[in-house]
Design an enzyme around this catalytic site. Structure first.
Site, short mmCIF file in Angstrom:
data_model
loop_
_atom_site.label_atom_id
_atom_site.label_comp_id
_atom_site.label_asym_id
_atom_site.label_seq_id
_atom_site.Cartn_x
_atom_site.Cartn_y
_atom_site.Cartn_z
N GLY A 78 0.82 -1.22 0.00
CA GLY A 78 0.00 0.00 0.00
C GLY A 78 0.85 1.26 0.00
N ARG A 89 1.04 -5.86 -4.89
CA ARG A 89 1.27 -6.73 -3.74
C ARG A 89 1.72 -8.13 -4.14
NH1 ARG A 89 -0.20 -4.68 1.03
NH2 ARG A 89 -1.79 -3.06 1.12
N ASP A 92 6.01 -7.85 4.73
CA ASP A 92 6.05 -8.90 3.71
C ASP A 92 7.06 -8.57 2.61
OD1 ASP A 92 4.11 -10.64 4.79
OD2 ASP A 92 2.50 -9.36 4.04
N LYS A 127 8.49 0.84 4.98
CA LYS A 127 7.33 1.66 4.64
C LYS A 127 6.06 0.99 5.16
CE LYS A 127 4.70 0.03 2.27
NZ LYS A 127 3.63 -0.65 1.56
N THR A 128 5.18 1.66 5.74
CA THR A 128 3.78 1.29 5.94
C THR A 128 3.14 2.29 6.89
OG1 THR A 128 2.13 -0.28 6.70
CG2 THR A 128 4.27 -0.49 7.74
N ASP A 144 0.82 1.64 8.70
CA ASP A 144 0.39 0.90 9.90
C ASP A 144 1.35 1.07 11.08
OD1 ASP A 144 -1.47 0.10 8.10
OD2 ASP A 144 -1.09 -2.05 8.27
P1 FBP Z 1 1.08 -2.08 3.67
O1 FBP Z 1 1.32 -3.01 4.82
O2 FBP Z 1 1.38 -2.66 2.36
O3 FBP Z 1 1.78 -0.78 3.89
O4 FBP Z 1 -0.46 -1.72 3.63
C1 FBP Z 1 -1.12 -1.35 4.75
C2 FBP Z 1 -2.57 -1.05 4.51
O5 FBP Z 1 -2.76 0.33 4.39
C3 FBP Z 1 -3.40 -1.66 5.64
O6 FBP Z 1 -3.61 -0.75 6.66
C4 FBP Z 1 -4.65 -2.12 4.93
O7 FBP Z 1 -5.21 -3.24 5.55
C5 FBP Z 1 -4.16 -2.47 3.58
O8 FBP Z 1 -3.07 -1.64 3.32
C6 FBP Z 1 -5.21 -2.32 2.51
O9 FBP Z 1 -4.63 -2.62 1.30
P2 FBP Z 1 -5.27 -2.62 -0.14
O10 FBP Z 1 -4.66 -1.46 -0.85
O11 FBP Z 1 -4.81 -3.90 -0.74
O12 FBP Z 1 -6.75 -2.49 0.02
#
Ligand code: FBP
Length: 599
Positions: free
Chosen positions: A98, A159, A190, A216-217, A219
C-alpha cells in the site's frame, strides 16, 4: 491571467501548495554531508549491537548466506572520507504494498546518494514489474517534480509475493539483463521479507547485487524498537486521520445526536488508532492488542461500549466518537480461533473448495471442518463477513481486513443490546458488579434512547497525501541510507533511522535479524515480525490513564490540518516520542535543513 488559465495551471501536481512544498528545505544528517556541505553517500561500519529474532535456528537454515555475511550485526553510517565516491553503478528501486506518504522522497534521497556518477532505475508497478523486467531511468528532472509530493504513482506499486522458484529466476534475469548492482525494495514486513529472500537467492548464485529494504507502511508495525522507532507514512496518515476524527469530535458535540464509529486502518497493529486517540481524545477507543490480552469476547466488547454510551447518556451526552482498529476481528479470541481453523481447512482442501460454485456450497463444505463453537460463530455472522473470511486472502495469505465492516458489525450488535436493555431493565440496571447504577428516572430516560450512528472508514485517505515535514525528512534520509548501503556493497540490510530528537542516527539492520517463522494459511512462513502496541509501553499507559476522563466528559481535541509552517509543523508521532523516551514530540531534529531540490 484569466480565471480559466489559473484553474487549469494547477493540474498535474501544480496546486499552489504543491508548488510551495517542492521548495521546502529538508534536514540532512551530517553523515551524508561532505566538507563542502554537499550531499554525498555515507560509509558504514559495524556496531557492537546484534539483532536476532526468536527462531534463529530456522532462520540460519533458510538464510545461510545472509547470516554468515552479516553475523546479525547492526551497521552504523559515518561520513565517508573525501575520496571520489563510487561511480558506474546501476541501482533499481520499487514500491511494494500500500502507498505511504514520503515514497517519492526515498527516490529523491536515493538519487542524491548515487549522485551523477551512477544510474537510478525505477521499476514499474512493484514486484510485478520486477518479474517482467519493466524498468526505466529516473532523471534528475523527475526527482525535481516529485520531491515532497505524495503518492506512489511515479513508479506504481502492487502486492505480488515473490515465492516460486520460477519467480526468483525471473528476478535473477531482470538483475542480470539490466546489469543491476543494487535493488532497493520499499515496502512493509512482507515486502522486506521478500527482499531478504531475493538477497539470499542472488548471493547463493554468485550474483553481486546489493538488495536493500526500506521500511514503509502507514500501519507503523514495521518497526524495531530503538533501532527503528517507526516506518515512514505513519506520521502523515495519523495526522490526516486525527484531523478528520477531530472534526468528527467537533461535529458530534455540535449536532449532539450521533455516535460516529470510525474504523481506522492498520491491518494488524492498533498503533494508528492509539496515536489518533492520543491526538484527539475521543469518547471510546478500542485497542486490539488489549482486547486479545484480556481475552475479551465480541460480547464483552459490546458490553464495554454500551456501558460507556449509557453512562454518558445519564450525564446528558448522547453523542461522541468511537475508534475501532481495522484489524480488530483477528484479535477477538473466538474470531481468531475461527480464522485459524478456516485457514487450516482452506489450505488442506484448497482444490476441493475452488471447485465449488457458490459461497453457500463452500460454507457447507467448511462447516464440518470447524469446531462446534467456531461453526456456531460463523453461522451467526452477517453473510458478507462470512464471504470475506472464506474467500478473500491477499497474495501474502492475509485476511483482507480493510474490506470487513467491523464498525457496522459493532453498531448492529450494540443496537441489539440496547433494545434488550430497554426490554429487560432489571437485568442491566441496579446494584451488582455487571449492572449499571441508575435511578428509576434515569432508567425511564434510557428507554427513550434511540442510538443514531454514522460509520466511517479512514484509511486510503491517509496513504497518498503529501508527506508531513517529519515524513519528508525521514524518507529523504532513508533514501540516502539505502543508496549509501548499496554503494558500500552491503546486501540483505534494511535502511533505518533512529534518535529523532537529536539529529538522527543512520543504521543498517540485517533483515534476517527481523524475520521469524509464523503460521499462515496453516503453513510455516518466514516473515518480519510485526511490531504491535505494547500494553506496558508509556504510550499505552498514558492512554489507559486518561481514557476514563475522555469517556465521561467531552474532553476531545481537534488538532486540525497538517502544517508545513506553524506550531505543529515539526511534530513527530506522539507514540514514538513517548516510547523512545524523548523529552518532547513537537520539534523533531533530523539534521541541518538544506534545499535539496536541485541535488
Ligand atoms: P502495507 O502493509 O502494504 O503498507 O499496507 C497497509 C494497509 O494500508 C493496511 O492498513 C490495509 O489493511 C491495507 O493496506 C489495505 O490494502 P489494499 O490497498 O490492498 O486495500
Amino acid at each position: 491571467m484569466d480565471l480559466f488559465n489559473k484553474v487549469s495551471r494547477t493540474a498535474g501536481k501544480h496546486s499552489p501548495l504543491e508548488e510551495e512544498i517542492r521548495k521546502l528545505p529538508i534536514p540532512v544528517n551530517s553523515v551524508f554531508l561532505g566538507k563542502d556541505g554537499r550531499i554525498r553517500p555515507a560509509d558504514f561500519r559495524e556496531t557492537g549491537m546484534t539483532i536476532t529474532c526468536k527462531r534463529c535456528d530456522r532462520i540460519a537454515e533458510v538464510f545461510p548466506k545472509m547470516i554468515s555475511r552479516s553475523g546479525s550485526v547492526v551497521l552504523e553510517a559515518f561520513a565517508a572520507d573525501q575520496s571520489e565516491p563510487v561511480k558506474g553503478k546501476r541501482v533499481a528501486v520499487l514500491f511494494s504494498g500500500g502507498p505511504a506518504a514520503g515514497g517519492h522522497n526515498v527516490l529523491a534521497g536515493l538519487s542524491a546518494a548515487l549522485g551523477s556518477g551512477n544510474t537510478l532505475l525505477g521499476i514499474k508497478q512493484g514486484p510485478k514489474g520486477l518479474l517482467k523486467g519493466d524498468l526505466f531511468e529516473i532523471k534528475k528532472e523527475d526527482i525535481r517534480s516529485i520531491i515532497n509530493i505524495g503518492g506512489f504513482d511515479f513508479l506504481g506499486t502492487d502486492r505480488t509475493k515473490i515465492k516460486t522458484p520460477d519467480q526468483f529466476e525471473k528476478v535473477r534475469q531482470t538483475v542480470v539483463n539490466n546489469r543491476l548492482d543494487g535493488l532497493v525494495v520499499i515496502g512493509g514486513d512482507d515486502s522486506n521479507t521478500n527482499a531478504a529472500f531475493i538477497a539470499e537467492y542472488l548471493e547463493a548464485r554468485g550474483i553481486n547485487c546489493s538488495v536493500i529494504g526500506v521500511p514503509k507502511t502507514i500501519d507503523g508495525d514495521m518497526a524495531a524498537g530503538k533501532y527503528l522507532p517507526i516506518s515512514f507514512g505513519f506520521d502523515t496518515a495519523t495526522k490526516i486521520f486525527s484531523e478528520l476524527v477531530g472534526n468528527l469530535n467537533q461535529d458530534a458535540a455540535s449536532a449532539v445526536k450521533y455516535y460516529h464509529f470510525v474504523k481506522l486502518m492498520g491491518r494488524t497493529a492498533s498503533k494508528i488508532t492509539l496515536e489518533v486517540a492520543l491526538q484527539t481524545k475521543p469518547a471510546i477507543t478500542l485497542i486490539s492488542e488489549e482486547i486479545s490480552e484480556k481475552n475479551m469476547s465480541l460480547d464483552s466488547i459490546v458490553n464495554y461500549i454500551v456501558r460507556i454510551i449509557t453512562l454518558r447518556r445519564m450525564k446528558g451526552i448522547n453523542h461522541g466518537v468511537i475508534l475501532v482498529p481495522e484489524g480488530l476481528v483477528e484479535f477477538i479470541p473466538e474470531m481468531r480461533r475461527l480464522i485459524a481453523e478456516l485457514n487450516k481447512a482452506l489450505a488442506e482442501y484448497e482444490t476441493d473448495i475452488a471447485d465449488l460454485p457458490s459461497l453457500e456450497n463452500k460454507r457447507e463444505f467448511l462447516l464440518p471442518h470447524l469446531t462446534a463453537e467456531s461453526a456456531q460463530l460463523m453461522a451467526s455472522l452477517p453473510p458478507d463477513l462470512q464471504e470475506m473470511l472464506i474467500l478473500d486472502r491477499d497474495d501474502h495469505g492475509n485476511v483482507k481486513v480493510s474490506q470487513i465492516e467491523t464498525e457496522k458489525l459493532l453498531i448492529d450488535k450494540i443496537r441489539y443490546r440496547i433494545s434488550e436493555m430497554k426490554r429487560h431493565t432489571d437485568r442491566f440496571f441496579g446494584d451488582g458488579e455487571e449492572k449499571i447504577p441508575a435511578t428509576p428516572e434515569q432508567v425511564e430516560d434510557f428507554k427513550k434512547v434511540t442510538l443514531a450512528t454514522q460509520s466511517h472508514f479512514l484509511g486510503y485517505e491517509g496513504r497518498s497525501s503529501k508527506p508531513t515535514k517529519f515524513d519528508a525528512a525521514f524518507t529523504f534520509q532513508l533514501g540516502l541510507a539505502a543508496g549509501s548501503l548499496v554503494l558500500a556493497g552491503k546486501t540483505g540490510y534494511m535502511a533505518a533511522l533512529t534518535d529523532f530528537d537529536r539529529g538522527g542516527r543512520v543504521l543498517g539492520l540485517p533483515l534476517t535479524g527481523l524475520i521469524t517463522a509464523e503460521m499462515r494459511k496453516g503453513k510455516e512462513e518466514f516473515v518480519i515480525e510485526k511490531s504491535l502496541v505494547e500494553l506496558q509501553s508509556p504510550s499505552f499507559t498514558i492512554f489507559a490513564q486518561n481514557r476514563d476522563k475522555w469517556a465521561k466528559e467531552d474532553f476531545f481535541s481537534s488538532p486540525g490540518a497538517i502544517q508545513y509552517w506553524g506550531p505543529t509543523s515539526n511534530q513527530m508521532p506522539i507514540i514514538v516520542a513517548l516510547d523512545q523516551g524523548y523529552p518532547y514530540f513537537d520539534n523533531f531534529d533530523l539534521g541541518e535543513e538544506k534545499l535539496v531540490t536541485a541535488e
